[in-house]
Design an enzyme around this catalytic site. Structure first.
Site, mmCIF file in Angstrom:
data_model
loop_
_atom_site.group_PDB
_atom_site.id
_atom_site.type_symbol
_atom_site.label_atom_id
_atom_site.label_comp_id
_atom_site.label_asym_id
_atom_site.label_seq_id
_atom_site.Cartn_x
_atom_site.Cartn_y
_atom_site.Cartn_z
ATOM 1 N N CYS A 64 -3.810 -0.752 0.924
ATOM 2 C CA CYS A 64 -3.847 0.422 1.796
ATOM 3 C C CYS A 64 -3.529 0.041 3.237
ATOM 4 C CB CYS A 64 -5.190 1.124 1.682
ATOM 5 S SG CYS A 64 -5.465 1.834 0.037
ATOM 6 N N GLU A 91 -6.761 6.484 0.538
ATOM 7 C CA GLU A 91 -5.828 6.338 1.649
ATOM 8 C C GLU A 91 -4.391 6.583 1.218
ATOM 9 O OE1 GLU A 91 -8.171 4.184 0.574
ATOM 10 O OE2 GLU A 91 -8.584 2.678 2.095
ATOM 11 N N CYS A 93 -8.416 -1.528 1.793
ATOM 12 C CA CYS A 93 -8.083 -2.771 1.094
ATOM 13 C C CYS A 93 -6.723 -3.266 1.607
ATOM 14 C CB CYS A 93 -8.039 -2.527 -0.417
ATOM 15 S SG CYS A 93 -6.603 -1.562 -0.956
ATOM 16 N N HIS A 140 -5.624 5.138 -4.550
ATOM 17 C CA HIS A 140 -6.734 5.044 -3.608
ATOM 18 C C HIS A 140 -6.695 6.247 -2.669
ATOM 19 C CE1 HIS A 140 -7.438 0.400 -3.844
ATOM 20 N NE2 HIS A 140 -7.285 0.951 -5.036
#
Length: 145
Positions: free
Chosen positions: A86, A55, A83, A53
């Protein structure tokens, strides 16, 4: 343009790169002392890695830059609400501040547990919300065709 809008616009540029690569268009930058020290955009398809992801990649990049697993005094700018995975990484990395653009009502950390990011972390949502949301909506509309 204020500072939060400026750095979010940089995250949006990264999200556009993800979009060009048919990845969910999310971008992130980590800022410390008015300098971008980490950046990333979603690469889960390209890297065949569910954890790739924006992040996570930005945090990893910033940690390498600082030679530290802790990102105290850093701000993470991300175009979509983090999410739970993260959010946990944000917690473990001890990020001081999180600024996000669009809300994620289905998979955002707040839908699961707002406590994943501790109260001492400053959270600011809605920065360049319309631009962030428009990029995501365009991607998913194209995907459904």
């Amino acid at each position: 343009m204020n500072t939060d809008q400026y750095y979010m616009s940089r995250a949006l540029m990264l999200a556009a790169l993800a979009d060009e690569e048919n990845e969910v268009p999310v971008g992130a930058v980590v800022v410390c002392n008015d300098q971008i020290i980490g950046k990333g955009y979603n690469q889960t398809q390209q890297l065949e890695d569910a954890t790739a992801h924006a992040e996570m990649l930005a945090i990893t990049s910033a940690s390498a830059f600082l030679h530290s697993r802790h990102l105290q005094k850093c701000t993470l700018y991300v175009t979509l609400e983090p999410c739970p995975m993260c959010a946990s990484a944000i917690n473990w990395a001890q990020v001081e501040r999180v600024v996000y653009g669009a809300e994620d009502e289905k998979r955002g950390y707040r839908s699961f547990s707002p406590k994943l990011i501790p109260p001492k972390v400053e959270i600011k949502g809605g920065v360049l919300h319309q631009e962030c949301e428009a990029l995501l909506m365009s991607f998913f509309k194209r995907l459904r065709k």
